[in-house]
Scaffold this motif. Structure first.
Motif, PDB file in Angstrom:
ATOM      1  N   LYS A 618      -6.246  -4.539  -1.107  1.00 38.35           N
ATOM      2  CA  LYS A 618      -5.756  -3.735  -2.226  1.00 38.35           C
ATOM      3  C   LYS A 618      -6.450  -4.133  -3.526  1.00 38.35           C
ATOM      4  O   LYS A 618      -6.769  -3.275  -4.361  1.00 38.35           O
ATOM      5  CB  LYS A 618      -4.237  -3.900  -2.356  1.00 38.35           C
ATOM      6  N   ALA A 641      -1.264   4.363  -9.038  1.00 41.30           N
ATOM      7  CA  ALA A 641      -0.580   4.787  -7.816  1.00 41.30           C
ATOM      8  C   ALA A 641      -1.433   5.718  -6.970  1.00 41.30           C
ATOM      9  O   ALA A 641      -1.165   5.887  -5.772  1.00 41.30           O
ATOM     10  CB  ALA A 641       0.736   5.471  -8.174  1.00 41.30           C
ATOM     11  N   SER A 642      -2.476   6.321  -7.551  1.00 34.67           N
ATOM     12  CA  SER A 642      -3.346   7.211  -6.788  1.00 34.67           C
ATOM     13  C   SER A 642      -4.321   6.469  -5.887  1.00 34.67           C
ATOM     14  O   SER A 642      -4.990   7.070  -5.050  1.00 34.67           O
ATOM     15  CB  SER A 642      -4.135   8.123  -7.744  1.00 34.67           C
ATOM     16  N   GLU A 644      -5.482   4.277  -2.790  1.00 38.36           N
ATOM     17  CA  GLU A 644      -4.994   4.177  -1.411  1.00 38.36           C
ATOM     18  C   GLU A 644      -4.267   2.848  -1.185  1.00 38.36           C
ATOM     19  O   GLU A 644      -4.771   1.784  -1.528  1.00 38.36           O
ATOM     20  CB  GLU A 644      -6.172   4.280  -0.439  1.00 38.36           C
ATOM     21  N   ILE A 646      -1.469   1.846  -2.615  1.00 40.74           N
ATOM     22  CA  ILE A 646      -0.688   1.392  -3.762  1.00 40.74           C
ATOM     23  C   ILE A 646       0.500   2.351  -3.943  1.00 40.74           C
ATOM     24  O   ILE A 646       0.306   3.530  -4.259  1.00 40.74           O
ATOM     25  CB  ILE A 646      -1.528   1.339  -5.046  1.00 40.74           C
ATOM     26  N   SER A 647       1.713   1.854  -3.721  1.00 41.35           N
ATOM     27  CA  SER A 647       2.907   2.678  -3.908  1.00 41.35           C
ATOM     28  C   SER A 647       3.244   2.789  -5.398  1.00 41.35           C
ATOM     29  O   SER A 647       2.700   2.058  -6.230  1.00 41.35           O
ATOM     30  CB  SER A 647       4.088   2.076  -3.154  1.00 41.35           C
ATOM     31  N   ARG A 648       4.206   3.703  -5.697  1.00 42.71           N
ATOM     32  CA  ARG A 648       4.614   3.869  -7.089  1.00 42.71           C
ATOM     33  C   ARG A 648       5.232   2.587  -7.641  1.00 42.71           C
ATOM     34  O   ARG A 648       4.936   2.166  -8.768  1.00 42.71           O
ATOM     35  CB  ARG A 648       5.628   5.026  -7.183  1.00 42.71           C
ATOM     36  N   ASP A 649       6.103   1.959  -6.841  1.00 43.51           N
ATOM     37  CA  ASP A 649       6.746   0.724  -7.289  1.00 43.51           C
ATOM     38  C   ASP A 649       5.714  -0.382  -7.535  1.00 43.51           C
ATOM     39  O   ASP A 649       5.797  -1.132  -8.522  1.00 43.51           O
ATOM     40  CB  ASP A 649       7.769   0.257  -6.256  1.00 43.51           C
ATOM     41  N   LEU A 650       4.716  -0.496  -6.619  1.00 42.73           N
ATOM     42  CA  LEU A 650       3.699  -1.516  -6.787  1.00 42.73           C
ATOM     43  C   LEU A 650       2.822  -1.219  -8.002  1.00 42.73           C
ATOM     44  O   LEU A 650       2.419  -2.130  -8.742  1.00 42.73           O
ATOM     45  CB  LEU A 650       2.835  -1.626  -5.519  1.00 42.73           C
TER      46      LEU A 650
END
Length: 659
Positions: A618, A641-642, A644, A646-650
């Motif tokens: 990541k 967040a866009s 690959e 990577i979530s919104r929270d992360l």
């Protein structure tokens, strides 16, 4: 002498068995004082505690003995091996100790698979072994020749093999991807096996001849080449015969240039020792395959103290009625070298020594190696020439060491005199030097290098990451590093107000150095003065190294924190040479650390690694997408967040961590 030792220790000595073994003496802090061996442990160890030895070296050691450990063995040979293993492991204060340098280079012929002549092999790299320089642990997969005394000796031997036998040196990956011969083929240093310009059988002949040459079987090689040449001539294969003729001519030329006179000595070590001025040198020259490969010098530590204790040991080993004369210190040094050096290193069948060594030592060496080792003290003919050359090299190397140490001491003395200092002991005069390094305020780092015992002490160098200051503020950086370095020392002084912080003789941050150098002029010195005044430390030890006119080397001036006038030492001053050496080392150490830290920051290493949930993949995707950690910090949550994986929270966690 027994009055200074505990009853428990004396009772332990009295209960020792009359058997061969190894004993170790420890001081009150647990440090190892001495490791020795004995045919009779009880007799040998008891001799240390039976009388008062006064203020001699041996008496000083005995007075410090607080604890004793012994190990019983089956024979003197076992005792010898165990003793020297323990010496190398424990580094005792009263034993002659040689630095454990087993990093010898070897010549490696890669690919040990030997197919018989005519046996089919795939035309790959395995069918054409390569010759290479190698340093490390050996295994059975390949064939190794050596050890050699230096990398130069290995590379010279490889060049000989290229000239005579034209063996390849390229890596297997290069070999597998060649479509035409390389430059080495054009200059007749390789036979071109990568493009099938030589058959596997012919190449195997060359490899076998090269191995025989390295073993010293030169006449066998010449006879085999001549027989093959005649076979090709009888078959009217004149090109192949001419190639072998050229190979024989090249080999004969090499042998003539090497002036090989083997007198049946294929593998021999020549050991010459020289002792002078409290220092010693053992020069080891190596003959392998009948060729003199060069030499290497070794310098032992703990010489004078250890020689005194060993003389006592030898006297205790003999009967009082017929005491044996003390052995010369050269014998002690050479026997210590032989016992320590050949632990784990192949020992040749012949050792030629400049002084006689113990027959028991050679017997133990033979038992350990599994081959009969012969030691020759007064050689003749070619062996005598080898020994004379080794002795001359030992004399030269020791003279060089004494000259270097003398010049280092002279430079320390020159600096002490130039600054009007009065250290208690010149040998323990300690200097710490600080430098600040950064790039436009990025990755600021301070370095502290240490000079004492007349040389730089690399193991005591320290780097300090500077944080929480205005980027580019060198004064604030200097303040921070000096506070971090000396605040504990100041606290220790305040806890014991009647005691002044001791200078110099110790190591580490527990003692105030005799001199603190800062790379800079009035500004840096003023900052150092503020810090030392705040900590209650001596201002007189602070000296700044101010650049001269035009920042030219040799025009530097020394600036003092205690108000003394500037001092210009002069371009040719030995004191200035020492100051410049220490200052340049501090700068080198600071700038290398700064560059490494800056590189980590620019690839986002340290900042992103600290965020939970960010692993290597990541982190790599983020840095690739945004071009670096600064790009990630400038991005919004939606942009992060866009990426690959990577979530919104992360993404929100990353944004918070970087802001």
């Amino acid at each position: 002498m027994s009055e200074v030792h505990s009853e428990q220790l004396l009772a332990q000595v009295a209960a020792l068995p009359s058997l061969p073994g190894v004993y170790r003496y420890f001081d009150a802090e647990g440090g190892v004082l001495y490791v020795g061996k004995a045919r009779n442990l009880k007799k040998r160890v008891s001799s240390y505690f039976q009388k008062n030895h006064g203020g001699t070296r041996i008496g000083h050691m005995i007075s410090r003995i607080a604890r004793l450990e012994t190990t019983v063995v089956r024979s003197e040979a076992e005792a010898l091996l165990l003793e020297n293993n323990l010496i190398k492991t424990l580094n005792p204060r009263y034993n002659i100790l040689f630095r454990d340098d087993k990093s010898y280079p070897y010549l490696k012929i890669a690919g040990a698979r030997k197919a018989g002549l005519g046996e089919e092999q795939p035309p790959g790299a395995d069918a054409f072994p390569r010759v290479a320089y190698y340093r490390g642990a050996v295994d059975r997969k390949h064939r190794y020749f050596g050890p050699y005394p230096s990398a130069w000796a290995v590379k010279e031997s490889i060049q000989l093999l290229q000239k005579v036998f034209r063996l390849r040196t390229c890596e297997d990956t290069v070999f597998a991807n060649r479509t035409r011969p390389c430059l080495l083929y054009q200059i007749k240093r390789c036979s071109g096996p990568c493009v099938n310009l030589i058959s596997a059988d012919d190449y195997r002949h060359d490899v076998e001849n090269a191995e025989a040459f390295l073993r010293g079987d030169t006449q066998q090689v010449l006879a085999a080449l001549e027989a093959r040449m005649m076979q090709h001539a009888q078959r009217l294969q004149f090109e192949q015969a001419a190639e072998l003729r050229n190979q024989m001519a090249a080999l004969s030329k090499v042998l003539h240039q090497q002036s090989v006179e083997t007198i049946s000595d294929k593998d021999t070590d020549i050991l010459a020792v020289k002792v002078q001025g409290g220092k010693a040198c053992v020069n080891l020259a190596m003959v392998r395959g009948g060729r003199h490969l060069g030499d290497r010098a070794y310098f032992p530590s703990h010489l004078e103290d250890a020689a005194a204790v060993q003389d006592f040991d030898e006297a205790a080993e003999t009967e009082v009625e017929s005491p044996a004369p003390a052995q010369p210190v050269e014998v002690h040094v050479l026997e210590a070298f032989i016992a320590q050096h050949y632990l784990g290193v192949p020992v040749p069948s012949t050792l030629i020594t400049s002084v006689p060594v113990s027959a028991a030592l050679i017997a133990a060496l033979s038992a350990q190696a599994g081959v009969r080792v012969n030691a020759v003290h007064q050689p003749r003919e070619q062996r005598r020439l080898w020994l004379e050359m080794a002795q001359q090299n030992a004399d030269i190397q020791l003279a060089r060491l004494l000259a270097e140490e003398g010049s280092q001491q002279a430079r320390t003395r020159a600096l002490v005199d130039a600054l009007d200092l009065a250290p208690d002991n010149l040998d323990t005069f300690r200097i710490e030097c600080f430098d600040i390094s950064h790039t436009a305020g990025e990755a600021t780092q301070a370095s502290c290098v240490v000079f004492h015992h007349h040389k730089m002490q690399n193991s005591e160098y320290r780097r300090y990451n500077i944080e929480g200051i205005t980027p580019g503020d060198d004064y604030a950086a200097m303040r921070q590093v000096l506070l971090r370095r000396y605040s504990r020392l100041a606290e220790a002084g305040r806890d014991a107000p009647d005691a002044t912080p001791p200078k110099g003789s110790g190591g580490g941050a527990g003692r105030l150095p005799d001199l603190v150098l800062v790379d800079g002029g009035k500004g840096q010195v003023s900052m150092a003065r503020e810090v030392f005044a705040e900590l209650g430390l001596d201002l007189s030890v602070i000296v700044g190294v101010e650049k001269g006119e035009g920042r030219k080397v040799g025009l530097e001036e020394l600036v003092f924190a205690d108000g003394r006038a500037k001092v210009f030492l002069g371009r040719d001053s030995a004191a200035l040479m020492l100051v410049a050496q220490i200052r340049d080392e501090a700068h080198r150490f600071a700038i290398t650390g700064m560059r490494a830290r800056r590189a980590r920051v620019r690839v986002g290493g340290s900042q992103l690694e600290e965020i939970p949930g960010i692993g290597a993949k990541k982190r790599a995707r983020l840095l690739q997408r945004f071009g670096g950690v600064r790009g990630v910090a400038a991005a919004g949550v939606d942009d992060i967040a866009s990426v690959e994986g990577i979530s919104r929270d992360l993404a929100e966690a990353i944004y918070r961590a970087l802001h």
